[in-house]
Design an enzyme around this catalytic site. Structure first.
Site, PDB file in Angstrom:
ATOM      1  N   HIS A 157       8.694  46.373  50.751  1.00 53.00           N
ATOM      2  CA  HIS A 157       9.381  45.883  51.977  1.00 53.00           C
ATOM      3  C   HIS A 157      10.076  44.549  51.728  1.00 53.00           C
ATOM      4  CE1 HIS A 157       6.781  48.821  54.152  1.00 53.00           C
ATOM      5  NE2 HIS A 157       5.874  48.390  53.296  1.00 53.00           N
ATOM      6  N   SER A 278      34.317  30.437  42.463  1.00 51.98           N
ATOM      7  CA  SER A 278      35.018  30.549  43.741  1.00 51.98           C
ATOM      8  C   SER A 278      36.280  29.702  43.674  1.00 51.98           C
ATOM      9  CB  SER A 278      34.104  30.063  44.863  1.00 51.98           C
ATOM     10  OG  SER A 278      34.879  29.616  45.956  1.00 51.98           O
ATOM     11  N   LYS A 284      30.145  27.141  43.016  1.00 58.46           N
ATOM     12  CA  LYS A 284      29.710  28.546  43.051  1.00 58.46           C
ATOM     13  C   LYS A 284      29.775  29.249  41.699  1.00 58.46           C
ATOM     14  CE  LYS A 284      29.991  31.085  46.541  1.00 58.46           C
ATOM     15  NZ  LYS A 284      29.145  31.929  47.295  1.00 58.46           N
ATOM     16  N   GLU A 291      27.794  42.990  41.747  1.00 55.54           N
ATOM     17  CA  GLU A 291      28.352  43.312  43.073  1.00 55.54           C
ATOM     18  C   GLU A 291      29.365  44.448  42.970  1.00 55.54           C
ATOM     19  OE1 GLU A 291      28.815  39.557  45.857  1.00 55.54           O
ATOM     20  OE2 GLU A 291      29.398  39.078  43.819  1.00 55.54           O
TER      21      GLU A 291
END
Ligand code: ARG
Length: 471
Positions: A157, A278, A284, A291
């Protein structure tokens, strides 16, 4: 160029828009090498069976090789009026060698021709998929070996559950990719069936030798039913289904890499060479590779759905709908193989941040089950022990401590079965290494699983290197 081989019964010229609409050359051009190889085998068989003259066959083969060279050099003119790669090659062959070219299509139809080409293409690509998968499994085995002792929380979970070895977690992915490998190997058997000679759908009146064509093209068997042969795309759907499952595994792995590399987890360092920045936020470092792999999974599922939907209401045998199989199939193959390839390169460069993993495994009462197991080992029934350990967690929470930070006195107040040996049971090392049940996370188990996997993968790599029948 551009006289249609089928225009004999037509009195009107094809509408321009129809030519554009029905043409598939823009995407089926990539089948050219298989189409030519298939034609050479077909023509050799025709000559062998005296259906055409040996001299004609020689001219045709020479011509086909010339066409192949032209395509390789990108000197090939595409023309929508010629619909597809099969007619382009035949038409160019006719321009180069003249009359004998007209004999190539004897005892053949584009329906069995395209089935052959797609099978030859997918056979090759499926082998590549298997090779990438074997490579990926090797990478996982090597990582599991290198980081055998690293512990982290295991989750259910997405809540910390019990500590496990990171190597055990990595080997879970090994198992998934092992099953994927088996699925592609199994599917390869059904791809590797030779459909040529089924002609349009009913077979042919010529005395062809399909077994010979199959031998020439390295197919271990010929298809059994001519109607099925030209209308079957199961082999492509099976590949897409295995590809979808494999992408699902890659996507789950990606999701974990994305989570683990976040500031919230900080469990791994993503290699700079496989991350991007970024354009606005200088601090970043984004995990774009996982992804994108996670995102591309949708494309592959889409291809599977496309083919299932194309095929679902088709009456036997060939229907032009089936031309729509190629783009999704090519796209899925490219996507899967590219994803596997980049994972092969990226994974070995990922580094665990061991102290953060360990710290997370040491917090949050991950040893509550072990406290219950301890009480059970002292004679308390498990359900009651579960209740006691739960009380201990409640008490520790109030005190702002972990279970292993409670004093012996405090633990004894929960049950007088507790004695000072309890603290050994509550360490991460003990929690992991006592889970010796088959397939559990104990180091002895994981080491054995790694050794077994290492042997399997080495054998498979050896077979691939020696180009044995494995793939
Ligand atoms: N381009 C076609 C396809 O990919 C080849 C088969 C065409 N057959 C036909 N009867 N029109 O499906």
């Amino acid at each position: 160029m551009a006289n249609k081989p089928w225009d004999g019964r037509f009195s009107e010229k094809t509408h321009k828009d129809v030519e554009k609409f029905t043409s598939s050359i823009a995407f089926d051009k990539r089948l050219y090498a298989y189409d030519i190889e298939g034609s050479i085998a077909h023509c050799t068989m025709l000559a062998e069976k005296d259906i055409i003259l040996k001299k004609e066959a020689k001219t045709i083969v020479k011509g086909l090789n010339a066409v192949r060279k032209e395509i390789e050099k990108d000197q090939f003119r595409e023309d929508d009026r010629l619909e597809d790669i099969h007619m382009h090659i035949e038409s160019r062959l006719t321009e180069i060698i003249g009359k004998p070219a007209q004999k190539l299509h004897t005892a053949r139809s584009r329906n069995d021709q395209v089935a052959l080409d797609v099978r030859m293409y997918l056979r090759e690509e499926c082998k590549n998929t298997i090779i990438y998968l074997v490579g990926l499994r090797k990478v996982l085995v090597d990582m599991a070996k290198r980081y055998i002792d690293v512990a982290l929380p295991g989750y259910t979970h997405l809540q910390r559950a019990q500590p496990v070895l990171w190597s055990h977690h990595l080997m879970a992915y090994y198992e998934m990719f092992n099953r994927d490998t088996q699925r592609f190997q199994e599917g390869l058997k059904r791809i590797n069936v030779m459909p040529l000679g089924s002609a349009a759908l009913a077979g042919t009146t010529y005395p062809i030798d399909r077994a010979l064509t199959a031998r020439l093209l390295n197919f271990p068997e010929v298809s059994a039913n001519s109607i099925d042969s030209v209308s079957d795309r199961d082999f492509a759907i099976e590949y897409l289904s295995a590809a979808s499952i494999c992408m699902m595994h890659l996507s789950r792995f990606s999701e974990e890499l994305i989570l683990w590399s976040s500031s919230e987890f900080k469990f791994i360092d993503m290699p700079d060479a496989f991350a991007t920045g970024s354009s606005i936020m200088p601090q970043k470092k984004n995990p774009d590779i996982p992804e994108l792999v996670r995102g591309k999974t949708g494309r592959v599922y889409g291809s599977l759905m496309t083919l299932l939907t194309i095929m679902k209401s088709l009456p036997l045998a060939y229907n032009r709908d089936m031309q729509e199989d190629k783009e999704p199939l090519f796209d899925a193959v490219d996507t899967l193989n590219a994803s596997l390839k980049i994972y092969n390169a990226m994974l070995p460069n990922i580094k665990p941040i061991e102290e953060n993993m360990f710290k997370a495994a040491n917090e949050g009462f991950l040893n509550a089950t072990d406290l219950a197991d301890y009480l059970t080992s002292k004679g308390m029934p498990f359900r009651q022990a579960h209740g006691c350990a739960g009380k201990a967690v409640g008490y520790a929470l109030k005190e702002g401590k972990e279970l292993h930070e409670l004093s012996l006195k405090e633990l004894k107040s929960i049950s007088n079965l507790v004695s000072d040996d309890i603290f050994i049971f509550l360490t991460i090392e003990q929690m992991i290494n006592r889970r010796v049940s088959e397939g559990g996370t104990a180091k002895t188990n994981v080491s054995a699983a790694i050794r077994k996997a290492d042997n399997t993968v080495k054998k498979e790599i050896n077979m691939i290197d020696k180009k044995l029948k494995y793939v």
